[in-house]
Every structure is written in structure tokens, then in C-alpha cells.
Design a protein around this motif. Structure first.
Motif, PDB file in Angstrom:
ATOM      1  N   VAL A   1       7.208   9.232   3.157  1.00  0.00           N
ATOM      2  CA  VAL A   1       5.878   8.941   2.628  1.00  0.00           C
ATOM      3  C   VAL A   1       5.580   7.474   2.905  1.00  0.00           C
ATOM      4  O   VAL A   1       6.387   6.598   2.586  1.00  0.00           O
ATOM      5  CB  VAL A   1       5.782   9.221   1.121  1.00  0.00           C
ATOM      6  CG1 VAL A   1       4.369   8.929   0.614  1.00  0.00           C
ATOM      7  CG2 VAL A   1       6.169  10.657   0.806  1.00  0.00           C
TER       8      VAL A   1
ATOM      9  N   VAL B   1      -0.692   7.893   3.244  1.00  0.00           N
ATOM     10  CA  VAL B   1      -1.755   7.762   2.248  1.00  0.00           C
ATOM     11  C   VAL B   1      -2.273   6.331   2.244  1.00  0.00           C
ATOM     12  O   VAL B   1      -1.496   5.379   2.114  1.00  0.00           O
ATOM     13  CB  VAL B   1      -1.236   8.132   0.840  1.00  0.00           C
ATOM     14  CG1 VAL B   1      -2.369   8.028  -0.188  1.00  0.00           C
ATOM     15  CG2 VAL B   1      -0.620   9.524   0.837  1.00  0.00           C
ATOM     16  N   ASN B   2      -3.590   6.171   2.395  1.00  0.00           N
ATOM     17  CA  ASN B   2      -4.231   4.851   2.327  1.00  0.00           C
ATOM     18  C   ASN B   2      -3.737   3.880   3.390  1.00  0.00           C
ATOM     19  O   ASN B   2      -3.781   2.662   3.187  1.00  0.00           O
ATOM     20  CB  ASN B   2      -4.029   4.217   0.942  1.00  0.00           C
ATOM     21  CG  ASN B   2      -4.715   4.989  -0.164  1.00  0.00           C
ATOM     22  OD1 ASN B   2      -4.084   5.386  -1.132  1.00  0.00           O
ATOM     23  ND2 ASN B   2      -6.001   5.226  -0.024  1.00  0.00           N
ATOM     24  N   THR B   3      -3.271   4.380   4.523  1.00  0.00           N
ATOM     25  CA  THR B   3      -2.887   3.471   5.593  1.00  0.00           C
ATOM     26  C   THR B   3      -4.113   3.082   6.414  1.00  0.00           C
ATOM     27  O   THR B   3      -5.102   3.802   6.449  1.00  0.00           O
ATOM     28  CB  THR B   3      -1.821   4.104   6.507  1.00  0.00           C
ATOM     29  OG1 THR B   3      -2.341   5.294   7.096  1.00  0.00           O
ATOM     30  CG2 THR B   3      -0.569   4.454   5.721  1.00  0.00           C
TER      31      THR B   3
ATOM     32  N   GLY C   1       0.847   4.540   9.602  1.00  0.00           N
ATOM     33  CA  GLY C   1       1.886   5.358   8.987  1.00  0.00           C
ATOM     34  C   GLY C   1       3.081   5.482   9.905  1.00  0.00           C
ATOM     35  O   GLY C   1       4.172   4.981   9.623  1.00  0.00           O
TER      36      GLY C   1
ATOM     37  N   HIS D   1       5.880   1.148   1.130  1.00  0.00           N
ATOM     38  CA  HIS D   1       4.653   0.384   0.905  1.00  0.00           C
ATOM     39  C   HIS D   1       4.785  -0.848   1.800  1.00  0.00           C
ATOM     40  O   HIS D   1       5.738  -1.615   1.636  1.00  0.00           O
ATOM     41  CB  HIS D   1       4.510  -0.081  -0.541  1.00  0.00           C
ATOM     42  CG  HIS D   1       4.325   1.020  -1.532  1.00  0.00           C
ATOM     43  ND1 HIS D   1       5.363   1.823  -1.953  1.00  0.00           N
ATOM     44  CD2 HIS D   1       3.218   1.448  -2.202  1.00  0.00           C
ATOM     45  CE1 HIS D   1       4.898   2.687  -2.846  1.00  0.00           C
ATOM     46  NE2 HIS D   1       3.607   2.488  -3.005  1.00  0.00           N
TER      47      HIS D   1
ATOM     48  N   THR E   1      10.478   6.112   1.378  1.00  0.00           N
ATOM     49  CA  THR E   1       9.170   5.821   0.816  1.00  0.00           C
ATOM     50  C   THR E   1       8.813   4.377   1.128  1.00  0.00           C
ATOM     51  O   THR E   1       9.616   3.474   0.892  1.00  0.00           O
ATOM     52  CB  THR E   1       9.147   6.044  -0.708  1.00  0.00           C
ATOM     53  OG1 THR E   1       9.514   7.402  -0.988  1.00  0.00           O
ATOM     54  CG2 THR E   1       7.764   5.773  -1.273  1.00  0.00           C
TER      55      THR E   1
ATOM     56  N   TYR F   1       2.680   4.456   2.325  1.00  0.00           N
ATOM     57  CA  TYR F   1       1.481   3.994   1.639  1.00  0.00           C
ATOM     58  C   TYR F   1       1.084   2.603   2.152  1.00  0.00           C
ATOM     59  O   TYR F   1       1.938   1.783   2.467  1.00  0.00           O
ATOM     60  CB  TYR F   1       1.725   3.841   0.141  1.00  0.00           C
ATOM     61  CG  TYR F   1       2.163   5.073  -0.595  1.00  0.00           C
ATOM     62  CD1 TYR F   1       1.234   5.985  -1.082  1.00  0.00           C
ATOM     63  CD2 TYR F   1       3.511   5.310  -0.851  1.00  0.00           C
ATOM     64  CE1 TYR F   1       1.639   7.102  -1.796  1.00  0.00           C
ATOM     65  CE2 TYR F   1       3.924   6.421  -1.568  1.00  0.00           C
ATOM     66  CZ  TYR F   1       2.987   7.320  -2.042  1.00  0.00           C
ATOM     67  OH  TYR F   1       3.393   8.413  -2.745  1.00  0.00           O
ATOM     68  N   HIS F   2      -0.183   2.320   2.171  1.00  0.00           N
ATOM     69  CA  HIS F   2      -0.691   0.952   2.357  1.00  0.00           C
ATOM     70  C   HIS F   2      -0.032   0.216   3.512  1.00  0.00           C
ATOM     71  O   HIS F   2       0.475  -0.902   3.355  1.00  0.00           O
ATOM     72  CB  HIS F   2      -0.496   0.142   1.068  1.00  0.00           C
ATOM     73  CG  HIS F   2      -1.194   0.719  -0.116  1.00  0.00           C
ATOM     74  ND1 HIS F   2      -2.554   0.947  -0.141  1.00  0.00           N
ATOM     75  CD2 HIS F   2      -0.723   1.134  -1.320  1.00  0.00           C
ATOM     76  CE1 HIS F   2      -2.886   1.456  -1.329  1.00  0.00           C
ATOM     77  NE2 HIS F   2      -1.790   1.590  -2.047  1.00  0.00           N
TER      78      HIS F   2
ATOM     79  N   TYR G   1       0.409  -5.041  -0.057  1.00  0.00           N
ATOM     80  CA  TYR G   1      -0.511  -4.758   1.049  1.00  0.00           C
ATOM     81  C   TYR G   1      -0.908  -6.024   1.788  1.00  0.00           C
ATOM     82  O   TYR G   1      -1.245  -5.987   2.974  1.00  0.00           O
ATOM     83  CB  TYR G   1      -1.768  -4.056   0.521  1.00  0.00           C
ATOM     84  CG  TYR G   1      -2.673  -4.947  -0.293  1.00  0.00           C
ATOM     85  CD1 TYR G   1      -3.719  -5.656   0.301  1.00  0.00           C
ATOM     86  CD2 TYR G   1      -2.480  -5.110  -1.660  1.00  0.00           C
ATOM     87  CE1 TYR G   1      -4.538  -6.491  -0.447  1.00  0.00           C
ATOM     88  CE2 TYR G   1      -3.285  -5.937  -2.407  1.00  0.00           C
ATOM     89  CZ  TYR G   1      -4.316  -6.628  -1.805  1.00  0.00           C
ATOM     90  OH  TYR G   1      -5.111  -7.450  -2.537  1.00  0.00           O
TER      91      TYR G   1
END
Length: 513
Positions: A298, A327-329, A305, A268, A266, A300-301, A244
Motif C-alpha cells: 500500500v 491512495v492519494n499519490t 505509487g 508514506h 506500507t 500513500y502520499h 508528504y
């Protein structure tokens, strides 16, 4: 007791349709796109295999295999193409250059380690040479389940504001240097003096018929994967693993590509997740980036997104973003640009997006990215071909549990954000709906769950049509508007009788017709 009717009702209330619960193959998305897609076809390769071990490669994690890998790729290309196999092993290497008609294939257990010896990555165009790259290629692929590690922690700076105290202290103890302000750590003095040394991990540019299927790209020095000017591009089953705090650690950035799909990936990311960019010159009437599908991914972080911009000056047309989870962006759907690097971005379709725990806006349009504050101008500005122009966006079946702001739209006085449709959307957020310099907005079956006392806060935002709007019982005002452009606003199918101060209008606004 028959629970089927109850389950059906719950599905309807939650907005989960049968479509959203299904997975589809790529052919289905191409056939069902809301615009006519160009050709999306996988490249084909000759039935020949060239194992890098046969060219002297040693997978012990100590031997530098740059030349051995290059020899295998050259031999494959000279033979008319085929597959270059990187078997299970620990492969230390410098830059890898791809060639036409070559499929670079990694097995399960293959770990490719790009060297932390920065001298292996010579300067190219003012930046370090990409770690995995190819230019002006046709019929090329990177496939298999291998992992590519970019040794990014030996290249990247670290912002103190992004780092947990333990991480920041560990980096200080490891060596490196700080900038004058003391808020940015660099692994070396050279990195501090020239941050452009950091290479992008994977770049394929000016090419046709490209397939990236299965690999993991992690720990990139800069952007992880940046396809540029590619026609017929498939990115499938790819994983991006960036921390992150990875500075400029974008995951997948498509730049001026056409006929492309990003499917079942996917992410991150330390910066933007799946991002569309478009720069340069194009033929009149065409867009630099067009016919793009982003499906079943998907994120994340990431800073966003799904992201558009900030470079949009070559234009964008026909993008379908569907069936994705964020999720959690920092931001869910992020559309950004500013004067000087803007252009026409239109015919964008975003549907069946499921988000939770979004740090800031669930949906954001901003024409002031890294620019002056909205509303502050010294003189009238006339729009030009580098002015951000966001129009004809269609957003539907979007659901978000937890954001700071549900929707924020910030256009320019000379070029408002326009023609945006919101349909069948439910968002819970601390703040509700904000729009500045926007026009021709339509909201149908939208619900914002928020303690915000005002549902719509408008500033020079007009020609807005709201129907069947849902909002919290805590709301006191439905619309608060100001500015002479805040006219032509209609509301239907929405009970405003419970609101003590349903409409507030100031500075020339005419709220409800």
C-alpha cells in the motif's frame, strides 16, 4: 430472493476477481511470476544472541550508543554470526554499520533515534554517511518491529510550495535560513551551502542474501531505503513513514538489484513510493535490474505509487507489480526517464492495481522527465544507448477512482514508447487518453469514465488496436489524431454511432483502417 447471481454480476462489473481478493505468500508469487525468477531465499543465522546492553548501550534517549552497538555487531561477526538484539528502549546513536552473517533484530517497543548531531555522520563520497549501512556483505538482515527515526527534519530543506502556511510559518519561526528566492527553507546555513550533506537513511550495497523484515523507517533525511546492487533481496512487512513535504523523501528505491521481492509493505513518502532504478555498466545481453516482484503493498502520499526511473541506463527486465493499492499519490503508475539516462526497460507486468484520488495521471509514460518540452526539437536526434526505450509493458486489471488524466504516454520521435497492452482496465478521470510518439498499443476491455469530450488524443501515435472500449455518453469525439505516424489504427466491438464527430484526423493522420 437468490442474491448470488447479483453479487457475481456486481463483482464482474467492478472488475474485482477472486484472485484480487486473495492474499498469497511470497513463495506463491515467485512460483507464479510471468517470468522465471531466480532464487529468493531467506538468509540463515547462527543461534547466538548478542544484546547491545551487554556492550554498554543505555536505552534512555540521552546516551549516544554508537560505539556500544558497533561492539555488539563486531562481536557477533567475529563469533561467526548470529543475532544482535536491540531490546525495547530509546536508543540514541550515530551511524550503524552492518556486517555479514549478522541479523540486527529489534523488539516491539524499540525506538532507534539517529542523532541530530550531524558531525557524527562524516562525509562519504560527497554525501553524509548513511545512518544504517553495509557494503559487500553476505547473509545479513534487519528484522523485528522496531522504529528507526532519521531525525530528517533537522537535515531537510522545505519547499514553500509543498508546505501548508502554518507549517511554513512555524519553520521560519524556528530559525534556519532561506535561499535567495525565498521559496526554500533550510534548517542550517551548512545545509543551504551543501545540500549533499543529507545522508540516505538506509543503504545496503554490493551484497547477497539480504532480508529486511518488519522495521519502520521514518523521518529520513533523504531517501529512506536504497538497496543497491543486491542479489537475493527480500523486503517484507516494512513501513516507511515520511511526511508528504519531505524533500527527496523517497520510500523504497531498488537500484540495480536482481532476484528481489517487495512484499506486504506500507509506504508514506515525500517523493517516489516504490521505485526501480538502474545505472552503470552490465554484461552484454543483461539488465542492471531484473527479476523483481512488487506484491501486496500500500502506497500513500507519494509522487508515484509504483515508479520506474528516472535512471534506467543499465536497463530493466522482468518486473511484476501485482495486487497493490495506491491512495492519494501524485501519479499512480509512473514510468519516467530522459535522454542521457535512459535504457531498455521491457517485460514489465502490472496487474490488479487499485487506486483512488490520484492527483495527476493514473498511468504515465514519459521520456521527457525534467527535460525539454515534448515536441520541441532543434534538429533530428538519433537514438543511442542512453535513450529511454520503454517497450513490452502488460497492464491489466487496473482500477482507479479519481485522477486528473487517465493515461498519458509521451515518447521520443527517435524512440517511441512501444508494445504496450492495456486489458480489463477502468479509470475515472477528468481527462481521458493522450499519446504522443507511441506505437503498437493494444487496448481491450478498457473503460474511461471522463467528461472529456475526446476519448483518444493522438499525436504521431500509430498501430493502435482498440476493442470493446467503454466511454462516457458526454464524449463527442472518439479519436482525434494528427501527425504522419498516426496510421494503422483499428477499432472493433465499440459502438461509435452515437458520437457526432467520431473521428478527427489532421496533418497526415490516417485514423481507422
Amino acid at each position: 430472493m437468490n442474491i448470488k447471481p447479483i453479487l457475481s454480476a456486481l463483482l464482474m462489473l467492478s472488475g474485482i476477481s477472486a484472485f484480487a481478493q486473495q492474499q498469497h505468500d511470497m513463495a506463491w508469487y515467485v512460483a507464479n511470476a510471468p517470468f522465471k525468477m531466480g532464487t529468493i531465499a531467506e538468509p540463515k543465522f547462527a543461534d547466538r544472541t548478542f544484546n547491545i546492553k551487554d556492550y554498554g548501550a543505555v536505552g534512555d534517549g540521552q546516551t549516544v550508543n554508537t560505539q556500544a552497538i558497533a561492539k555488539a555487531i563486531d562481536a557477533c561477526s567475529a563469533a561467526g554470526g548470529g543475532t544482535v538484539l536491540m531490546p525495547a528502549g530509546l536508543w540514541l546513536t550515530g551511524p550503524i554499520e552492518l556486517k555479514s552473517n549478522v541479523n540486527l533484530h529489534t523488539e516491539w517497543g524499540t525506538l532507534v533515534m539517529f542523532s541530530s548531531d550531524h558531525s557524527l555522520f562524516t562525509m562519504q563520497g560527497g554525501r553524509g554517511k548513511p545512518q544504517l549501512y553495509g557494503e559487500k556483505l553476505e547473509n545479513v538482515a534487519v528484522t523485528g518491529n522496531g522504529i528507526f527515526d532519521g531525525a530528517g527534519d533537522t537535515w531537510r530543506p522545505l519547499k514553500k510550495s509543498k508546505a501548508a502556511p502554518t507549517l511554513w510559518n512555524d519553520e521560519l519561526k524556528s530559525g534556519g535560513v532561506l535561499n535567495k528566492a525565498g521559496d526554500m527553507w533550510y534548517p542550517t546555513k551548512e545545509a543551504l551551502e551543501n545540500d549533499r550533506l543529507r545522508p540516505i537513511m538506509v543503504i545496503i550495497s554490493g551484497s547477497k542474501n539480504v532480508l529486511i523484515d518488519g522495521p519502520t523507517f521514518k523521518n529520513s533525511p533523504n531517501f529512506a531505503f536504497n538497496p543497491k546492487n543486491i542479489t537475493n533481496l527480500i523486503i517484507r512487512n516494512v513501513k516507511i513513514e515520511n511526511e508528504y513535504y519531505a524533500q527527496n523523501g523517497d520510500a523504497i528505491d531498488l537500484s540495480s538489484c536482481k532476484n528481489a521481492i517487495v512484499y506486504h509493505c506500507t509506504v508514506h513518502a515525500g517523493d517516489d513510493g516504490i521505485c526501480m532504478k538502474s545505472s552503470g555498466t552490465t554484461e552484454k545481453g543483461t539488465a542492471g535490474l531484473e527479476n523483481i516482484i512488487i506484491a501486496e503493498n500500500v502506497v500513500y502520499h507519494a509522487h508515484g505509487g509504483f515508479v520506474i526511473g528516472s535512471n534506467t541506463d543499465a536497463g530493466m527486465n522482468n518486473i511484476w507489480v501485482t495486487n497493490n493499492n495506491f491512495v492519494n499519490t501524485d501519479i499512480g503508475i509512473r514510468v519516467k526517464s530522459n535522454e542521457g539516462r535512459g535504457g531498455l526497460v521491457h517485460n514489465i507486468y502490472i496487474d490488479h492495481i487499485y487506486m483512488r484520488d490520484i492527483l495527476n495521471e493514473a498511468i504515465l509514460f514519459s521520456s521527457y522527465y525534467e527535460d525539454k518540452n515534448p515536441g520541441i526539437t532543434n534538429a533530428p536526434v538519433i537514438a543511442n544507448d542512453k535513450t529511454p526505450n520503454f517497450q513490452d509493458f502488460h497492464l491489466s486489471n487496473i482500477y482507479c477512482n479519481g485522477a486528473k488524466i487517465a493515461v498519458s504516454i509521451i515518447g521520443l520521435p527517435e524512440m517511441p514508447v512501444s508494445k504496450i497492452d492495456f486489458t480489463d482496465i477502468t479509470i475515472s478521470a477528468d481527462k481521458a487518453f493522450y499519446a504522443t510518439e507511441a506505437t503498437d498499443l493494444t487496448l481491450k476491455n478498457v473503460k474511461i469514465v471522463s467528461p472529456d469530450k475526446t476519448v483518444f488524443t493522438l499525436n504521431n501515435a500509430g498501430n493502435i488496436h482498440i476493442s470493446n472500449m467503454g466511454f462516457d455518453a458526454t464524449a463527442k469525439t472518439f479519436i482525434s489524431a494528427e501527425g504522419a505516424k498516426s496510421t494503422g489504427i483499428t477499432v472493433s466491438g465499440t459502438n461509435l454511432k452515437s458520437l457526432p464527430d467520431a473521428v478527427k484526423a489532421a496533418k497526415g493522420a490516417v485514423v481507422v483502417n
